[in-house]
Design a protein around this motif. Structure first.
Motif, PDB file in Angstrom:
ATOM      1  N   GLY A  14      58.718  54.348  18.669  1.00  0.00           N
ATOM      2  CA  GLY A  14      58.793  54.368  17.218  1.00  0.00           C
ATOM      3  C   GLY A  14      58.424  53.048  16.583  1.00  0.00           C
ATOM      4  O   GLY A  14      58.403  52.924  15.356  1.00  0.00           O
ATOM      5  N   GLU A  15      58.153  52.018  17.390  1.00  0.00           N
ATOM      6  CA  GLU A  15      57.857  50.705  16.854  1.00  0.00           C
ATOM      7  C   GLU A  15      56.374  50.576  16.573  1.00  0.00           C
ATOM      8  O   GLU A  15      55.534  51.095  17.280  1.00  0.00           O
ATOM      9  N   THR A  16      56.041  49.862  15.531  1.00  0.00           N
ATOM     10  CA  THR A  16      54.651  49.500  15.276  1.00  0.00           C
ATOM     11  C   THR A  16      54.604  48.026  14.943  1.00  0.00           C
ATOM     12  O   THR A  16      55.492  47.491  14.274  1.00  0.00           O
ATOM     13  N   ASP A  17      53.560  47.337  15.414  1.00  0.00           N
ATOM     14  CA  ASP A  17      53.386  45.939  15.081  1.00  0.00           C
ATOM     15  C   ASP A  17      52.721  45.822  13.711  1.00  0.00           C
ATOM     16  O   ASP A  17      51.914  46.660  13.302  1.00  0.00           O
ATOM     17  N   THR A  18      53.045  44.756  13.014  1.00  0.00           N
ATOM     18  CA  THR A  18      52.465  44.535  11.703  1.00  0.00           C
ATOM     19  C   THR A  18      50.993  44.194  11.837  1.00  0.00           C
ATOM     20  O   THR A  18      50.607  43.293  12.579  1.00  0.00           O
ATOM     21  N   PRO A  61      41.872  50.513  25.391  1.00  0.00           N
ATOM     22  CA  PRO A  61      41.018  51.421  24.630  1.00  0.00           C
ATOM     23  C   PRO A  61      41.126  51.211  23.125  1.00  0.00           C
ATOM     24  O   PRO A  61      42.222  51.164  22.555  1.00  0.00           O
ATOM     25  N   GLY A  62      39.962  51.073  22.492  1.00  0.00           N
ATOM     26  CA  GLY A  62      39.901  50.895  21.053  1.00  0.00           C
ATOM     27  C   GLY A  62      40.093  49.467  20.589  1.00  0.00           C
ATOM     28  O   GLY A  62      40.036  49.191  19.383  1.00  0.00           O
ATOM     29  N   VAL A  63      40.306  48.541  21.512  1.00  0.00           N
ATOM     30  CA  VAL A  63      40.561  47.128  21.182  1.00  0.00           C
ATOM     31  C   VAL A  63      39.515  46.283  21.895  1.00  0.00           C
ATOM     32  O   VAL A  63      39.536  46.164  23.126  1.00  0.00           O
ATOM     33  N   THR A  64      38.579  45.708  21.154  1.00  0.00           N
ATOM     34  CA  THR A  64      37.514  44.914  21.767  1.00  0.00           C
ATOM     35  C   THR A  64      37.713  43.427  21.517  1.00  0.00           C
ATOM     36  O   THR A  64      38.407  43.014  20.588  1.00  0.00           O
ATOM     37  N   PHE A  65      37.067  42.641  22.379  1.00  0.00           N
ATOM     38  CA  PHE A  65      37.193  41.180  22.337  1.00  0.00           C
ATOM     39  C   PHE A  65      35.925  40.580  22.948  1.00  0.00           C
ATOM     40  O   PHE A  65      35.320  41.176  23.843  1.00  0.00           O
ATOM     41  N   ASP A  66      35.537  39.407  22.465  1.00  0.00           N
ATOM     42  CA  ASP A  66      34.386  38.700  23.014  1.00  0.00           C
ATOM     43  C   ASP A  66      34.857  37.757  24.116  1.00  0.00           C
ATOM     44  O   ASP A  66      35.459  36.711  23.841  1.00  0.00           O
ATOM     45  N   TYR A  67      34.598  38.153  25.361  1.00  0.00           N
ATOM     46  CA  TYR A  67      35.012  37.375  26.525  1.00  0.00           C
ATOM     47  C   TYR A  67      33.951  36.347  26.895  1.00  0.00           C
ATOM     48  O   TYR A  67      32.757  36.516  26.612  1.00  0.00           O
ATOM     49  N   MET A  68      34.397  35.303  27.575  1.00  0.00           N
ATOM     50  CA  MET A  68      33.500  34.351  28.235  1.00  0.00           C
ATOM     51  C   MET A  68      33.883  34.334  29.709  1.00  0.00           C
ATOM     52  O   MET A  68      35.070  34.249  30.035  1.00  0.00           O
ATOM     53  N   THR A  69      32.893  34.412  30.601  1.00  0.00           N
ATOM     54  CA  THR A  69      33.205  34.648  32.009  1.00  0.00           C
ATOM     55  C   THR A  69      32.284  33.854  32.926  1.00  0.00           C
ATOM     56  O   THR A  69      31.240  33.353  32.518  1.00  0.00           O
ATOM     57  N   THR A  98      44.595  36.254  19.404  1.00  0.00           N
ATOM     58  CA  THR A  98      43.677  36.957  18.522  1.00  0.00           C
ATOM     59  C   THR A  98      44.238  37.067  17.108  1.00  0.00           C
ATOM     60  O   THR A  98      45.405  36.767  16.850  1.00  0.00           O
ATOM     61  N   ASN A  99      43.385  37.554  16.218  1.00  0.00           N
ATOM     62  CA  ASN A  99      43.768  37.754  14.822  1.00  0.00           C
ATOM     63  C   ASN A  99      44.374  39.125  14.577  1.00  0.00           C
ATOM     64  O   ASN A  99      44.569  39.520  13.429  1.00  0.00           O
ATOM     65  N   GLY A 100      44.670  39.861  15.651  1.00  0.00           N
ATOM     66  CA  GLY A 100      45.287  41.172  15.524  1.00  0.00           C
ATOM     67  C   GLY A 100      46.628  41.216  16.211  1.00  0.00           C
ATOM     68  O   GLY A 100      47.098  40.227  16.793  1.00  0.00           O
ATOM     69  N   GLY A 113      47.779  46.128  20.573  1.00  0.00           N
ATOM     70  CA  GLY A 113      47.561  47.548  20.378  1.00  0.00           C
ATOM     71  C   GLY A 113      46.860  47.915  19.091  1.00  0.00           C
ATOM     72  O   GLY A 113      46.515  49.088  18.892  1.00  0.00           O
ATOM     73  N   GLU A 114      46.611  46.951  18.207  1.00  0.00           N
ATOM     74  CA  GLU A 114      45.930  47.246  16.944  1.00  0.00           C
ATOM     75  C   GLU A 114      44.445  47.487  17.214  1.00  0.00           C
ATOM     76  O   GLU A 114      43.734  46.597  17.698  1.00  0.00           O
ATOM     77  N   GLU A 115      43.982  48.672  16.889  1.00  0.00           N
ATOM     78  CA  GLU A 115      42.597  49.007  17.181  1.00  0.00           C
ATOM     79  C   GLU A 115      41.641  48.244  16.278  1.00  0.00           C
ATOM     80  O   GLU A 115      41.941  47.954  15.120  1.00  0.00           O
ATOM     81  N   GLY A 116      40.476  47.926  16.831  1.00  0.00           N
ATOM     82  CA  GLY A 116      39.470  47.164  16.111  1.00  0.00           C
ATOM     83  C   GLY A 116      38.962  46.034  16.982  1.00  0.00           C
ATOM     84  O   GLY A 116      39.264  45.963  18.179  1.00  0.00           O
ATOM     85  N   HIS A 117      38.173  45.140  16.377  1.00  0.00           N
ATOM     86  CA  HIS A 117      37.655  43.996  17.129  1.00  0.00           C
ATOM     87  C   HIS A 117      38.539  42.780  16.882  1.00  0.00           C
ATOM     88  O   HIS A 117      38.718  42.339  15.741  1.00  0.00           O
ATOM     89  N   HIS A 118      39.091  42.237  17.949  1.00  0.00           N
ATOM     90  CA  HIS A 118      39.962  41.075  17.891  1.00  0.00           C
ATOM     91  C   HIS A 118      39.132  39.806  18.087  1.00  0.00           C
ATOM     92  O   HIS A 118      38.419  39.681  19.089  1.00  0.00           O
TER      93      HIS A 118
END
Length: 362
Positions: free
Chosen positions: A39-43, A94-102, A216-218, A221-226
């Motif tokens: 039942g919890e959601t992050d802001t 799933p649904g959460v993307t990020f720009d990695y450096m590897t 990140t700026n999210g 679990g917040e969907e979108g690009h972080h």
């Protein structure tokens, strides 16, 4: 488990609702925790995130079984090792993307394995389509910046160094440009194993995992690009704490646990890239039977250690026995990182029950 199955399952829960995977309590407590957390959601961020990007790769997490074979030579050798920096977009979950450096397109980067006294010629390539300069600092190297000074390269450049593996142990390597916290957090770390002259004890399996934080700026679990968030990094307020770059990758709801047979002896290398958090490394349902603190492979190892600190910039090693079947859950015992931020992997022991050692229904 295939990537598509992982997406289908994990898209139904948030990281905040994944308390049921932690396994530090009894079944009833786990179910209660799961029910509460569902039942919890992050802001969300005030302005929301940009939509998730198209990914360059389906998977950023390195296979923990992908380790070079043990040293089987007894005279110094010369090795040629080459890595390429790769900046890629991938999913944290799933649904959460990020720009990695590897290094070589995976997190953590590939393990380098040599013997004390060996010589390594190392070449680092930074492709023309990279956006940033990179380098590499080997903690196993005597030399300016562990090689970082001479491997700092802009996009389209390459650099080469040669070094002797003078001292034994297992050591981290990482990118060490001035904004190294961003580069390491985004995945630019790995391990170099310098075996003692006499080698290491034989085991049935070896595994290599890498822990690190994403800032990140999210919200988790917040969907979108972080995007990387420098203020979160400065305050060490991590969004995710990952094992091999992703949330819960090596669980039944990810790519699947790593499986071994009952009675196997397993050596695990745990690289803490950080860049900031100390890992309280623990195996739920097991113990570090032999623990090589701080990657020290020549001193007398510690025995039967329950939870061990692994500092950022350190690789620890441990050997475990597997006398009973069931899951061994690899966690950071700062347990909010397990329940809410993604830091969990599983070794599944297969075999017949051993009621003389453990009986779940006496």
């Amino acid at each position: 488990m295939p990537f598509t199955d992982r997406r289908a399952f994990l898209s139904t829960i948030s990281v905040g609702g994944a308390a049921f995977v932690a396994g530090c309590s009894g079944d009833g407590e786990e179910e209660a925790a799961a029910s509460t957390n569902q039942g919890e959601t992050d802001t969300a961020t005030e302005d929301g995130l940009d939509p998730a990007k198209d990914v360059d790769v389906d998977r950023i997490a390195a296979d923990p079984r992908d380790i070079p074979d043990p040293v089987d030579w007894d005279e110094p050798r010369h090795h040629e090792v080459e890595m390429t920096t790769e900046e890629v977009t991938a999913e944290i979950e799933p649904g959460v993307t990020f720009d990695y450096m590897t290094f070589d397109g995976r997190v953590p980067g590939p393990m380098v394995r040599v013997r004390r006294g060996d010589t390594v010629t190392f070449r680092l390539n930074n492709p023309e389509d990279s956006q940033l300069p990179h380098n590499i600092d080997f903690h196993a190297v005597y030399g300016p910046g562990g090689g970082a000074s001479d491997t700092t390269i802009a996009p389209g450049e390459s650099a080469e160094i040669q070094y002797q593996a003078t001292y034994p142990g297992v050591f981290i390597y990482h990118c060490a440009v001035p904004n190294m916290d961003h580069h390491i957090s985004a995945g630019m770390f790995g391990a170099i194993l310098v075996e003692p002259e006499e080698g290491l004890p034989e085991v049935d399996h070896e595994l290599f995992f890498g822990q690190h934080e994403l800032y990140t700026n999210g919200a988790p679990g917040e969907e979108g690009h972080h995007e990387f968030d420098i203020d979160a990094a400065k305050s060490q307020d991590s969004t995710y704490v990952c094992l091999n770059g992703e949330a819960y990758a090596f669980t039944g709801d990810g790519y699947g646990p790593v499986t071994v047979e009952k009675g196997d002896r397993v050596r695990i290398f745990h690289s803490n890239g950080g860049p900031n958090h100390i890992s309280s490394w623990h195996g739920i349902g097991n113990v570090w039977e032999t623990f090589y603190r701080d990657g020290d492979l020549v001193s007398e190892p510690d025995r039967f250690v329950e939870t061990a600190p692994v500092a950022p910039g350190t690789v620890a090693a441990a050997e475990i026995d597997t006398p009973v079947p069931g899951p061994i859950k690899l966690v950071d015992h700062a347990l909010t990182r397990v329940v809410r931020k993604g830091m969990l992997g599983v070794i599944q022991v297969e075999g017949e029950e051993e009621p003389g050692i453990y009986n779940g229904d006496p």
